[in-house]
Design a protein around this motif. Structure first.
Motif, PDB file in Angstrom:
ATOM      1  N   VAL A  31     -31.229 -74.054  21.599  1.00 33.41           N
ATOM      2  CA  VAL A  31     -29.810 -74.054  21.207  1.00 33.41           C
ATOM      3  C   VAL A  31     -29.524 -75.184  20.215  1.00 33.41           C
ATOM      4  CG1 VAL A  31     -27.436 -74.293  22.055  1.00 33.41           C
ATOM      5  CG2 VAL A  31     -29.120 -73.027  23.395  1.00 33.41           C
ATOM      6  N   ARG A  32     -28.904 -74.834  19.104  1.00 34.14           N
ATOM      7  CA  ARG A  32     -28.499 -75.805  18.078  1.00 34.14           C
ATOM      8  C   ARG A  32     -26.980 -75.764  17.946  1.00 34.14           C
ATOM      9  NH1 ARG A  32     -32.674 -77.319  19.247  1.00 34.14           N
ATOM     10  NH2 ARG A  32     -34.599 -77.271  18.089  1.00 34.14           N
ATOM     11  N   VAL A  33     -26.352 -76.939  18.002  1.00 38.92           N
ATOM     12  CA  VAL A  33     -24.896 -77.055  17.962  1.00 38.92           C
ATOM     13  C   VAL A  33     -24.474 -77.555  16.588  1.00 38.92           C
ATOM     14  CG1 VAL A  33     -22.883 -78.105  19.067  1.00 38.92           C
ATOM     15  CG2 VAL A  33     -24.926 -77.622  20.419  1.00 38.92           C
ATOM     16  N   LYS A  34     -23.523 -76.838  15.971  1.00 39.05           N
ATOM     17  CA  LYS A  34     -23.020 -77.237  14.650  1.00 39.05           C
ATOM     18  C   LYS A  34     -21.731 -78.030  14.845  1.00 39.05           C
ATOM     19  CE  LYS A  34     -25.024 -73.400  12.143  1.00 39.05           C
ATOM     20  NZ  LYS A  34     -25.305 -72.182  12.876  1.00 39.05           N
ATOM     21  N   ILE A  35     -21.776 -79.327  14.469  1.00 36.77           N
ATOM     22  CA  ILE A  35     -20.615 -80.213  14.591  1.00 36.77           C
ATOM     23  C   ILE A  35     -20.462 -80.974  13.285  1.00 36.77           C
ATOM     24  CG2 ILE A  35     -19.557 -82.121  15.863  1.00 36.77           C
ATOM     25  CD1 ILE A  35     -21.400 -81.372  18.212  1.00 36.77           C
ATOM     26  N   ASP A  36     -19.269 -80.953  12.722  1.00 37.36           N
ATOM     27  CA  ASP A  36     -18.950 -81.708  11.500  1.00 37.36           C
ATOM     28  C   ASP A  36     -19.986 -81.494  10.387  1.00 37.36           C
ATOM     29  OD1 ASP A  36     -16.749 -82.755  12.858  1.00 37.36           O
ATOM     30  OD2 ASP A  36     -17.905 -84.470  13.596  1.00 37.36           O
ATOM     31  N   GLY A  37     -20.380 -80.255  10.182  1.00 32.93           N
ATOM     32  CA  GLY A  37     -21.313 -79.948   9.100  1.00 32.93           C
ATOM     33  C   GLY A  37     -22.766 -80.251   9.416  1.00 32.93           C
ATOM     34  N   GLY A  38     -23.044 -80.881  10.543  1.00 36.51           N
ATOM     35  CA  GLY A  38     -24.416 -81.192  10.932  1.00 36.51           C
ATOM     36  C   GLY A  38     -24.875 -80.274  12.044  1.00 36.51           C
ATOM     37  N   ALA A  68     -17.709 -75.987  20.068  1.00 41.23           N
ATOM     38  CA  ALA A  68     -18.948 -75.902  19.293  1.00 41.23           C
ATOM     39  C   ALA A  68     -20.140 -75.595  20.207  1.00 41.23           C
ATOM     40  CB  ALA A  68     -19.186 -77.200  18.525  1.00 41.23           C
ATOM     41  N   VAL A  69     -20.180 -76.235  21.381  1.00 40.75           N
ATOM     42  CA  VAL A  69     -21.282 -76.011  22.319  1.00 40.75           C
ATOM     43  C   VAL A  69     -21.226 -74.584  22.874  1.00 40.75           C
ATOM     44  CG1 VAL A  69     -22.252 -76.681  24.561  1.00 40.75           C
ATOM     45  CG2 VAL A  69     -21.574 -78.433  22.912  1.00 40.75           C
ATOM     46  N   LEU A  73     -24.098 -71.696  22.384  1.00 43.20           N
ATOM     47  CA  LEU A  73     -24.753 -71.004  23.497  1.00 43.20           C
ATOM     48  C   LEU A  73     -24.699 -69.493  23.301  1.00 43.20           C
ATOM     49  CD1 LEU A  73     -23.505 -73.201  26.462  1.00 43.20           C
ATOM     50  CD2 LEU A  73     -25.874 -72.896  25.761  1.00 43.20           C
ATOM     51  N   TYR A  74     -23.549 -68.983  22.841  1.00 43.98           N
ATOM     52  CA  TYR A  74     -23.432 -67.544  22.595  1.00 43.98           C
ATOM     53  C   TYR A  74     -24.293 -67.111  21.411  1.00 43.98           C
ATOM     54  CZ  TYR A  74     -19.630 -66.806  25.915  1.00 43.98           C
ATOM     55  OH  TYR A  74     -18.895 -66.703  27.065  1.00 43.98           O
ATOM     56  N   GLU A  75     -24.298 -67.917  20.345  1.00 43.19           N
ATOM     57  CA  GLU A  75     -25.054 -67.568  19.131  1.00 43.19           C
ATOM     58  C   GLU A  75     -26.561 -67.644  19.332  1.00 43.19           C
ATOM     59  OE1 GLU A  75     -23.593 -70.085  16.014  1.00 43.19           O
ATOM     60  OE2 GLU A  75     -21.583 -69.212  16.111  1.00 43.19           O
ATOM     61  N   SER A  76     -27.007 -68.413  20.326  1.00 48.03           N
ATOM     62  CA  SER A  76     -28.452 -68.552  20.551  1.00 48.03           C
ATOM     63  C   SER A  76     -29.080 -67.241  21.003  1.00 48.03           C
ATOM     64  CB  SER A  76     -28.725 -69.639  21.589  1.00 48.03           C
ATOM     65  OG  SER A  76     -28.286 -69.211  22.860  1.00 48.03           O
ATOM     66  N   LYS A  77     -28.259 -66.322  21.533  1.00 46.79           N
ATOM     67  CA  LYS A  77     -28.722 -65.010  21.987  1.00 46.79           C
ATOM     68  C   LYS A  77     -29.886 -65.096  22.972  1.00 46.79           C
ATOM     69  CE  LYS A  77     -27.075 -62.231  18.145  1.00 46.79           C
ATOM     70  NZ  LYS A  77     -26.544 -63.082  17.130  1.00 46.79           N
ATOM     71  N   LEU A  78     -29.869 -66.137  23.800  1.00 48.75           N
ATOM     72  CA  LEU A  78     -30.879 -66.252  24.849  1.00 48.75           C
ATOM     73  C   LEU A  78     -30.559 -65.212  25.918  1.00 48.75           C
ATOM     74  CD1 LEU A  78     -31.065 -70.119  25.113  1.00 48.75           C
ATOM     75  CD2 LEU A  78     -32.859 -68.619  24.289  1.00 48.75           C
TER      76      LEU A  78
END
Length: 170
Positions: A31-38, A68-69, A73-78
């Motif tokens: 899982v990768r979290v996108k926060i403030d462009g990072g 964002a978290v 989690l949803y976008e990770s499609k685990l």
């Protein structure tokens, strides 16, 4: 070559954990979290723990990162990951026991990845041999072949262990 074998071994280890029903925080490592462009790993913005052996508990360091978290989690499609918000800083993720079909699917995926790894190893050997411009029956060529055989044997052993855990296809 060793990097490819190690990647396959790690991938199978995480699949084995899912197939055996063990719940570990490593299930959420992709899982990768996108926060403030990072983009950050989940472990960098929250702690992940296991409760009652079948539930993951994600506790955020900063409550402003909740949206964002959750979206990460949803976008990770685990598979079977359905986050449930507990409070402003906690997300609960119940993990169901894997079905026989799910375990077999994990084994089939592992078989496909094993073949991809073998192909990658053979390509790597061909590239190295071309780059080295070795004679047809040279000692170097024999050494490369031995290395390739050892690496493919490691991939096959890892796949056999995965079959034991997942109860591979019949």
């Amino acid at each position: 070559m060793k990097a490819a074998v190690e990647w396959f071994r790690k991938d199978c280890a995480s699949a084995e954990a899912r197939a055996s029903g063990r719940v570990t925080p490593q299930l959420l490592s992709p899982v990768r979290v996108k926060i403030d462009g990072g983009e950050y790993r989940l472990e960098e913005v929250a702690t992940v723990g296991v409760r009652e052996g079948s539930t993951l508990l994600v506790t955020l360091f900063d409550e402003s990162t909740m949206k964002a978290v959750e979206s990460a989690l949803y976008e990770s499609k685990l598979p079977n990951i359905v986050p449930q918000r507990q409070d402003v800083r906690t997300i609960k993720i119940p993990i169901p026991k894997p079905t026989v079909e799910a375990r077999q699917r994990l084994y089939v995926d592992a078989q496909r990845k094993a073949e991809d790894t073998r192909v990658q190893l053979r390509k790597q050997m061909q590239t190295s041999v071309k780059r080295g411009k070795f004679a047809k029956h040279s000692i170097e060529l024999e050494e490369y072949q031995k290395l390739l055989d050892r690496c493919i044997e490691d991939v096959d052993k890892t796949l056999a262990e995965m079959k034991k855990v997942a109860g591979g296809g019949k």
